[in-house]
Design a protein around this motif. Sequence first.
Motif, PDB file in Angstrom:
ATOM      1  N   GLY A   1      -6.650  18.268   3.733  1.00 20.86           N
ATOM      2  CA  GLY A   1      -7.274  17.223   4.512  1.00 20.86           C
ATOM      3  C   GLY A   1      -6.306  16.133   4.861  1.00 20.86           C
ATOM      4  N   GLY A   2      -6.399  15.017   4.178  1.00 21.59           N
ATOM      5  CA  GLY A   2      -5.556  13.894   4.544  1.00 21.59           C
ATOM      6  C   GLY A   2      -5.021  13.191   3.324  1.00 21.59           C
ATOM      7  N   ALA A   3      -4.200  12.198   3.601  1.00 15.06           N
ATOM      8  CA  ALA A   3      -3.592  11.421   2.529  1.00 15.06           C
ATOM      9  C   ALA A   3      -4.213  10.035   2.509  1.00 15.06           C
ATOM     10  CB  ALA A   3      -2.092  11.337   2.776  1.00 15.06           C
ATOM     11  N   PRO A   4      -4.815   9.634   1.391  1.00 20.20           N
ATOM     12  CA  PRO A   4      -5.388   8.288   1.348  1.00 20.20           C
ATOM     13  C   PRO A   4      -4.283   7.228   1.303  1.00 20.20           C
ATOM     14  CG  PRO A   4      -5.565   9.358  -0.801  1.00 20.20           C
ATOM     15  CD  PRO A   4      -5.035  10.383   0.151  1.00 20.20           C
ATOM     16  N   LEU A   5      -4.503   6.164   2.040  1.00 19.18           N
ATOM     17  CA  LEU A   5      -3.610   5.007   1.933  1.00 19.18           C
ATOM     18  C   LEU A   5      -4.199   4.113   0.847  1.00 19.18           C
ATOM     19  CD1 LEU A   5      -1.168   3.433   3.189  1.00 19.18           C
ATOM     20  CD2 LEU A   5      -2.854   2.243   4.612  1.00 19.18           C
TER      21      LEU A   5
ATOM     22  N   PHE B   1     -14.444  14.599   3.897  1.00 20.84           N
ATOM     23  CA  PHE B   1     -15.004  14.697   2.534  1.00 20.84           C
ATOM     24  C   PHE B   1     -14.296  13.718   1.589  1.00 20.84           C
ATOM     25  CE2 PHE B   1     -16.392  19.405   3.229  1.00 20.84           C
ATOM     26  CZ  PHE B   1     -17.475  18.954   3.976  1.00 20.84           C
ATOM     27  N   GLN B   2     -12.973  13.638   1.740  1.00 23.43           N
ATOM     28  CA  GLN B   2     -12.225  12.673   0.920  1.00 23.43           C
ATOM     29  C   GLN B   2     -12.725  11.254   1.183  1.00 23.43           C
ATOM     30  OE1 GLN B   2      -8.303  14.163   2.297  1.00 23.43           O
ATOM     31  NE2 GLN B   2      -7.537  13.471   0.308  1.00 23.43           N
TER      32      GLN B   2
ATOM     33  N   ILE C   1      -7.910   7.158   5.520  1.00 25.97           N
ATOM     34  CA  ILE C   1      -7.367   8.489   5.279  1.00 25.97           C
ATOM     35  C   ILE C   1      -6.463   8.877   6.454  1.00 25.97           C
ATOM     36  CG2 ILE C   1      -7.872  10.935   4.823  1.00 25.97           C
ATOM     37  CD1 ILE C   1      -9.070   9.251   2.630  1.00 25.97           C
ATOM     38  N   ILE C   2      -5.204   9.158   6.134  1.00 26.05           N
ATOM     39  CA  ILE C   2      -4.234   9.518   7.171  1.00 26.05           C
ATOM     40  C   ILE C   2      -4.073  11.037   7.179  1.00 26.05           C
ATOM     41  CG2 ILE C   2      -1.818   9.306   7.872  1.00 26.05           C
ATOM     42  CD1 ILE C   2      -1.825   6.514   6.573  1.00 26.05           C
ATOM     43  N   SER C   3      -4.431  11.659   8.302  1.00 24.80           N
ATOM     44  CA  SER C   3      -4.295  13.104   8.408  1.00 24.80           C
ATOM     45  C   SER C   3      -3.061  13.458   9.231  1.00 24.80           C
ATOM     46  CB  SER C   3      -5.537  13.707   9.062  1.00 24.80           C
ATOM     47  OG  SER C   3      -6.612  13.656   8.166  1.00 24.80           O
ATOM     48  N   HIS C   4      -2.619  14.683   9.064  1.00 28.76           N
ATOM     49  CA  HIS C   4      -1.469  15.185   9.807  1.00 28.76           C
ATOM     50  C   HIS C   4      -1.829  15.270  11.288  1.00 28.76           C
ATOM     51  CE1 HIS C   4       1.914  17.699  10.890  1.00 28.76           C
ATOM     52  NE2 HIS C   4       2.404  17.518   9.674  1.00 28.76           N
ATOM     53  N   GLY C   5      -0.862  14.976  12.145  1.00 29.88           N
ATOM     54  CA  GLY C   5      -1.096  15.051  13.590  1.00 29.88           C
ATOM     55  C   GLY C   5      -1.536  16.434  14.031  1.00 29.88           C
ATOM     56  N   LYS C   6      -1.080  17.449  13.280  1.00 29.40           N
ATOM     57  CA  LYS C   6      -1.407  18.833  13.643  1.00 29.40           C
ATOM     58  C   LYS C   6      -2.621  19.359  12.862  1.00 29.40           C
ATOM     59  CE  LYS C   6       3.277  20.215  15.057  1.00 29.40           C
ATOM     60  NZ  LYS C   6       3.491  18.862  15.605  1.00 29.40           N
ATOM     61  N   SER C   7      -3.466  18.468  12.407  1.00 29.86           N
ATOM     62  CA  SER C   7      -4.610  18.868  11.584  1.00 29.86           C
ATOM     63  C   SER C   7      -5.507  19.893  12.275  1.00 29.86           C
ATOM     64  CB  SER C   7      -5.458  17.644  11.235  1.00 29.86           C
ATOM     65  OG  SER C   7      -4.810  16.872  10.253  1.00 29.86           O
ATOM     66  N   SER C   8      -5.876  20.913  11.502  1.00 28.00           N
ATOM     67  CA  SER C   8      -6.861  21.891  11.964  1.00 28.00           C
ATOM     68  C   SER C   8      -8.243  21.288  11.731  1.00 28.00           C
ATOM     69  CB  SER C   8      -6.721  23.153  11.131  1.00 28.00           C
ATOM     70  OG  SER C   8      -6.996  22.847   9.773  1.00 28.00           O
TER      71      SER C   8
ATOM     72  N   PRO D   1       0.844  -1.200   0.000  1.00 26.67           N
ATOM     73  CA  PRO D   1       0.000   0.000   0.000  1.00 26.67           C
ATOM     74  C   PRO D   1       0.885   1.258   0.000  1.00 26.67           C
ATOM     75  CG  PRO D   1      -0.710  -1.556   1.674  1.00 26.67           C
ATOM     76  CD  PRO D   1       0.633  -2.020   1.190  1.00 26.67           C
ATOM     77  N   ALA D   2       0.383   2.350  -0.535  1.00 26.34           N
ATOM     78  CA  ALA D   2       1.160   3.588  -0.633  1.00 26.34           C
ATOM     79  C   ALA D   2       0.343   4.763  -0.139  1.00 26.34           C
ATOM     80  CB  ALA D   2       1.580   3.823  -2.088  1.00 26.34           C
ATOM     81  N   ILE D   3       1.032   5.742   0.445  1.00 22.83           N
ATOM     82  CA  ILE D   3       0.354   6.965   0.875  1.00 22.83           C
ATOM     83  C   ILE D   3       0.409   7.975  -0.260  1.00 22.83           C
ATOM     84  CG2 ILE D   3       0.329   8.850   2.545  1.00 22.83           C
ATOM     85  CD1 ILE D   3       1.617   7.006   4.553  1.00 22.83           C
ATOM     86  N   ALA D   4      -0.752   8.474  -0.640  1.00 27.58           N
ATOM     87  CA  ALA D   4      -0.820   9.462  -1.727  1.00 27.58           C
ATOM     88  C   ALA D   4      -1.160  10.816  -1.135  1.00 27.58           C
ATOM     89  CB  ALA D   4      -1.887   9.052  -2.729  1.00 27.58           C
ATOM     90  N   THR D   5      -0.560  11.871  -1.680  1.00 29.92           N
ATOM     91  CA  THR D   5      -0.894  13.194  -1.158  1.00 29.92           C
ATOM     92  C   THR D   5      -1.106  14.173  -2.302  1.00 29.92           C
ATOM     93  OG1 THR D   5      -0.305  14.826   0.528  1.00 29.92           O
ATOM     94  CG2 THR D   5       1.444  14.126  -0.922  1.00 29.92           C
ATOM     95  N   LEU D   6      -1.929  15.185  -2.041  1.00 28.35           N
ATOM     96  CA  LEU D   6      -2.189  16.191  -3.069  1.00 28.35           C
ATOM     97  C   LEU D   6      -1.260  17.371  -2.857  1.00 28.35           C
ATOM     98  CD1 LEU D   6      -6.055  15.994  -2.990  1.00 28.35           C
ATOM     99  CD2 LEU D   6      -4.606  15.404  -4.935  1.00 28.35           C
ATOM    100  N   MET D   7      -0.589  17.792  -3.925  1.00 29.23           N
ATOM    101  CA  MET D   7       0.323  18.930  -3.834  1.00 29.23           C
ATOM    102  C   MET D   7      -0.266  20.096  -4.622  1.00 29.23           C
ATOM    103  SD  MET D   7       2.957  17.833  -2.041  1.00 29.23           S
ATOM    104  CE  MET D   7       4.504  18.647  -2.445  1.00 29.23           C
ATOM    105  N   PRO D   8      -0.050  21.312  -4.123  1.00 32.48           N
ATOM    106  CA  PRO D   8      -0.590  22.496  -4.800  1.00 32.48           C
ATOM    107  C   PRO D   8       0.208  22.816  -6.069  1.00 32.48           C
ATOM    108  CG  PRO D   8       0.806  23.168  -2.971  1.00 32.48           C
ATOM    109  CD  PRO D   8       0.760  21.660  -2.940  1.00 32.48           C
ATOM    110  N   THR D   9      -0.437  23.438  -7.035  1.00 31.91           N
ATOM    111  CA  THR D   9       0.282  23.910  -8.216  1.00 31.91           C
ATOM    112  C   THR D   9      -0.014  25.387  -8.436  1.00 31.91           C
ATOM    113  OG1 THR D   9      -1.430  23.602  -9.890  1.00 31.91           O
ATOM    114  CG2 THR D   9      -0.138  21.660  -9.308  1.00 31.91           C
TER     115      THR D   9
END
Lengths: 333, 333
Positions: free
Chosen positions: A282-286, A310-311, A294-301, A125-133
């Motif tokens: 939000g978070g990164a889907p595994l 939502f994801q 969905i794995i979110s950052h420990g410091k999530s707002s 399994p892999a963690i995917a994340t969305l990056m801004p452009t």
Amino acid sequence: MINTMISIAIDAMGGDFGPDPIVNGVIDALKTKEFHAVLVGDIQKIKPLIPDNYKKFITFVESTEVFSMGESATNVLKRKDSSIFKAIELVKNGECKAVVSAGHSGATMSLATLRIGRLKSVARPAIATLMPTSIGKKTLVLDVGANVDCKAEHLFQFAVMGEAYSKQIMKIQNPKVGLLSNGEEDCKGNEVTKDAFLMMSKLDSFVGNVEGHQIFDGSVDVIICDGFVGNILLKTSEGVANAIKKIIKENVKKSPFALLGAVLMKGIFKNLKTQIDYDEYGGAPLLGVKECVIISHGKSSPKAVKNAIFQALKFAGSDINKTIEDELSHFAR
Amino acid sequence: MINTMISIAIDAMGGDFGPDPIVNGVIDALKTKEFHAVLVGDIQKIKPLIPDNYKKFITFVESTEVFSMGESATNVLKRKDSSIFKAIELVKNGECKAVVSAGHSGATMSLATLRIGRLKSVARPAIATLMPTSIGKKTLVLDVGANVDCKAEHLFQFAVMGEAYSKQIMKIQNPKVGLLSNGEEDCKGNEVTKDAFLMMSKLDSFVGNVEGHQIFDGSVDVIICDGFVGNILLKTSEGVANAIKKIIKENVKKSPFALLGAVLMKGIFKNLKTQIDYDEYGGAPLLGVKECVIISHGKSSPKAVKNAIFQALKFAGSDINKTIEDELSHFAR
């Protein structure tokens, strides 16, 4: 009514700031979408945080134990009373369709892989994340941390999973999938990526090697790398953005004109923050496990938690896991 | 007089913009420091670019052939009449103490390794580059492109070379050398970096694993990685900086207040550009070869060429190569 809604298990305790931002994120999500939130944690602490009119959408699962960030992920199987273990079990048992965790990401990953299990034909399994452009759209990058040493076939599987995610969750009809390398030319790459290049060439969506800057220019939709490189590029990006912010801030202090300028540009900087802040996604889907994790950052707002939910709702309402299995078995033939 | 000065060979033709920015950079450098510049290129084109009062510091070596950016580096040994080949030969023959090239970097590297030769005990020369930080100082990162597949002992050698460079050229008495990894903890890393970690632990300067964001916060002086990762982190950093610039620019256009703000902040943005613009750092030294080879960007401005020459002068006036050989033979014992 709750029975007809998608149920999402949420580890309410695992984040760095305790249950508050997580519960607030859940409430914010419920303001926009109806779903059934199953909050796992210390009920005495969580329940008072919930306004009366949202209580009908929420059920509680008691867990007073937290798997802390300092613990080794390998211990998590022994911590059956921890909130993350119980949240994952809700998905494993079919009571929930997805889990959102802002807790220990290694532990979440281990539990997801070991308790929920991998999809057929997925080795890792892999963690995917969305990056801004710079053009508003986002780039999906995987793996960003689950697998530090990868073989070519793992990278190929990541490409299949990333392609499926961009089609089904991001709704991109003909996604472009690139392989992160040290140059665009076909001949570039290290031993592993050169082999992966050949395997990925079987995919219609594969556009070849891409370079680091293409993460941010929107020229491709999905970028494939191993988890070692993925972690480094995430932190490098954060480092550059923070350094620029710091340099601007300190120089602005020195000049009243610049300070006035910065005040006038406040809206722009706020916009920029929204566009490049990783928490906003939000978070990164595994990807590659049997259900939605969905794995979110420990410091999530609260906003990050809301977006993670939502994801999860989009993922849980899709056929992505079937698509991944079908695709991989097609290529295994 | 020329005989007592350090002689630097400069490929005047190889850059993307022809001889103009390179020759101008040489003149700018001569305004600050005395040295003997040996310009290799089409004399008819170069000579008219030089003001009369600088002619006494410059000699010319004729070469009308340019090794173009599109050629494969492997062909360079056959191109004995190209400006880069002739510039490297000047160093090999002892006529010059250093070479600066804004031409084909792969070709420069190949020639340097094959014609000038590697230092004793160095298995792989590495390209080192200076990265900007938010606190003004710079971080030396190597390798950034010469070696895509590295073994642990190669990374160890890069650490020894980086330590020597930071001490002797950057004049940092007790440099901190970090190994780029996917986490700060000692246990983090891929198979190769875990082995390299153990080997580097023998170095007094080694501070352990570092993360991507530490390139830009000034917490360490030297960061070690393989050339595949190094290339990706360079381009990722450029990508983030460009994306931020683009987002600010486009948002500013939409608001007259923000536009005024941007005008007032112009000095700050210029400052920022100076601080983060890679071109400002001149060139990247190729460490591990017997003489001084500085590889500049093909798009180098005169300022970049000037700074590359200053780097070459510092390098040529130092004992760095002896230090590297001594250190490596000490650890080989």
